[in-house]
Design an enzyme around this catalytic site. Sequence first.
Site, PDB file in Angstrom:
ATOM      1  N   LYS A  66       0.713  -1.529   0.072  1.00  0.00           N
ATOM      2  CA  LYS A  66       0.081  -0.045   0.271  1.00  0.00           C
ATOM      3  C   LYS A  66       0.341   1.609   0.047  1.00  0.00           C
ATOM      4  O   LYS A  66       2.025   1.109   0.865  1.00  0.00           O
ATOM      5  CB  LYS A  66      -0.932  -0.664   1.357  1.00  0.00           C
ATOM      6  CG  LYS A  66      -2.033  -0.837   1.468  1.00  0.00           C
ATOM      7  CD  LYS A  66      -3.079  -0.875   2.379  1.00  0.00           C
ATOM      8  CE  LYS A  66      -3.990  -2.249   2.169  1.00  0.00           C
ATOM      9  NZ  LYS A  66      -5.442  -1.604   1.971  1.00  0.00           N
ATOM     10  N   ARG A 102     -10.039 -11.439   2.347  1.00  0.00           N
ATOM     11  CA  ARG A 102     -11.173 -12.315   1.486  1.00  0.00           C
ATOM     12  C   ARG A 102     -11.164 -13.797   2.270  1.00  0.00           C
ATOM     13  O   ARG A 102     -10.920 -14.531   2.746  1.00  0.00           O
ATOM     14  CB  ARG A 102     -11.204 -12.027   0.564  1.00  0.00           C
ATOM     15  CG  ARG A 102     -10.386 -11.940  -0.341  1.00  0.00           C
ATOM     16  CD  ARG A 102     -10.795 -10.910  -1.783  1.00  0.00           C
ATOM     17  NE  ARG A 102     -11.048  -9.652  -1.583  1.00  0.00           N
ATOM     18  CZ  ARG A 102     -10.853  -8.606  -2.685  1.00  0.00           C
ATOM     19  NH1 ARG A 102     -11.352  -8.981  -3.835  1.00  0.00           N
ATOM     20  NH2 ARG A 102     -11.171  -7.785  -1.852  1.00  0.00           N
TER      21      ARG A 102
HETATM   22  N1  BES Z   1      -7.915  -3.688   4.760  1.00  0.00           N
HETATM   23  C1  BES Z   1      -8.581  -2.961   3.356  1.00  0.00           C
HETATM   24  C2  BES Z   1      -9.664  -2.131   3.173  1.00  0.00           C
HETATM   25  C3  BES Z   1      -9.848  -1.500   3.230  1.00  0.00           C
HETATM   26  C4  BES Z   1      -8.944   0.358   3.188  1.00  0.00           C
HETATM   27  C5  BES Z   1     -10.265  -0.926   5.107  1.00  0.00           C
HETATM   28  C6  BES Z   1      -9.625   1.344   2.886  1.00  0.00           C
HETATM   29  C7  BES Z   1     -10.331   0.617   5.447  1.00  0.00           C
HETATM   30  C8  BES Z   1     -10.009   1.532   4.822  1.00  0.00           C
HETATM   31  C9  BES Z   1      -8.117  -4.409   1.998  1.00  0.00           C
HETATM   32  O1  BES Z   1      -7.314  -5.466   2.998  1.00  0.00           O
HETATM   33  C10 BES Z   1      -7.430  -3.858   1.284  1.00  0.00           C
HETATM   34  O2  BES Z   1      -6.373  -3.764   0.902  1.00  0.00           O
HETATM   35  N2  BES Z   1      -8.260  -4.131  -0.154  1.00  0.00           N
HETATM   36  C11 BES Z   1      -7.853  -3.877  -1.293  1.00  0.00           C
HETATM   37  C12 BES Z   1      -8.770  -5.083  -2.397  1.00  0.00           C
HETATM   38  C13 BES Z   1      -8.644  -4.367  -3.855  1.00  0.00           C
HETATM   39  C14 BES Z   1      -6.804  -5.197  -3.649  1.00  0.00           C
HETATM   40  C15 BES Z   1      -8.815  -5.740  -4.868  1.00  0.00           C
HETATM   41  C16 BES Z   1      -8.621  -2.551  -1.230  1.00  0.00           C
HETATM   42  O3  BES Z   1      -9.610  -1.767  -1.345  1.00  0.00           O
HETATM   43  O4  BES Z   1      -8.456  -1.355  -2.691  1.00  0.00           O
HETATM   44 ZN    ZN Z   2      -5.346  -5.464   2.009  1.00  0.00          ZN
END
Ligand code: BES
Ligand code: ZN
Length: 507
Positions: free
Chosen positions: A284, A358
Amino acid sequence: MKSEIFDHIYQSTLPVIIKKFMSIKISYSSKAKSKLSTNVVLFVNEKFNTNILKKYISNSELSYINDLLKTSDLKKNIFVYEVNSKKKIVLISIKNNLKTSNIESLGAEFFGRVNYGKSCEYFIYADTADVGVNNNFIGHFLHGLKLKSYNFNKYKTKKETRIISINLLGNKNMPSAKAKLKFKSIEEVTFYARDLVSEPGNILHPDEYARRLISLKKDGLKVNIYDQKKLKKLGMHSLLGVGMGSVRGSYLVTVEWNGLKNNSKPVAFVGKGVTFDTGGYSLKPARFMEDMTYDMAGSAAVVGLMKSLALRKAKINAVGVVGLVENMVSGVAQRPGDIVQSYSGKTIEVLNTDAEGRLVLADALTYTEKKFKPKFIVDLATLTGAIIVSLGSEYAGLFSNDDKLSKQILNAGEEVEEKLWRMPLHKNYDKLINSKNADMQNINYVGGAGSTTAAQFLQRFILKKTPWAHLDIAGMAFSKYGGSLNSSGATGFGVRLLNQLIEENYE
Ligand code: BES
Ligand code: ZN
Ligand code: ZN
């Protein structure tokens, strides 16, 4: 153990200042002292009969209030009249048809008005709340006030204390002992969940989290901890893959409450407990990483709920299951493109290591369904950024294969002001996660509907058509600016919602 080596090189405990920064003392008294020289709080409405105030304040104060009521915009909720430096008269306006959540918000707003400066004392004339709006008006008012007063200040070293004393006066409208106990237990578990969510990643890592959950046994809950070795034996490689890069362990923890003292099917709750989500090799950017200490909020709601059922000895059989992992990068971390086999037997191509929630839930869901054969499963997870794009921080996303369960959850959400919006599931979205190399892939490449494809992924791990609902709480778990019943930080979203769901439909 790997973790012990880690402790030598990095701080994983912090000094905790025991002294409280701010506390609220609430007392009840039937003797309404008259014409006090300290702060008084009175409830008013449009049909307000000022004669009843004569008992409580002087004539000059009363005539001022009469004028104030004539000229004031009664749409405003709270009026503060400064008589002198020692005495304020606070008028709280009660509208017709107030919902429970409005009353709680009013209590929270009142807290906002008194939470500054030095210690202070307020006398609330509960009799004046006798306007026929809600038979537990004072109870809900104080509940809102308490919920709003939470602050995570465990690691602040500046010792400064403030006490807000609130004295409830009168004979009427007081909460019963039973109601007080219920409010207190909900406050306690909401704060318990908020505390867990607020802990930074270096303190509340999976090893520490699992250790803390053992203490739930004290409340009468049955706690089972599956560590890496056991999970490997069970074949939970989807969950284990996520924790590969961490020096900490990975865990699945089950928490059971047998309130019916029989073998009837439990209701089940599953929570995402990623104690920190760097994204892994699909790293990230800094701006999106800093909040990822909250990525275990789904699990906190689940264990908070389980604790509340035990505290109030709920007449229900329930089970909470949480997957605890840390998503890190290292020489042994999972790579984009890795293929793992889940507990269900289905194989997954991990195209993006940041879609890790997931992967954790997949194994937890199948395990929950197989082991406990529950009446229904509700999972909670900070699963996708996409749900924040859709619903912001007003509604959590609800995805479900069952209309009845959905309705119950939506209604419970309305009741406690933890709102949800139902989102679609459809076989055409499901197709988007088919993979060339494995049974499925963990992200969709077509783009769009990111929260739905995540939910479709989860649905593939409900193998026996058990009624199931997935709550994507990414936008609700923490708040930058504070909400109606919380200051900024962890909200504890889900605890009051699930408690209400059970109380209203399953007890
Ligand atoms: N923990 C994150 C989702 C999240 C984002 C929670 C912002 C709270 C605030 C999750 O694990 C994630 O990173 N999801 C990705 C999925 C994508 C790679 C398909 C996302 O939402 O960008
Ligand atoms: Zn994530
Ligand atoms: Zn995550």
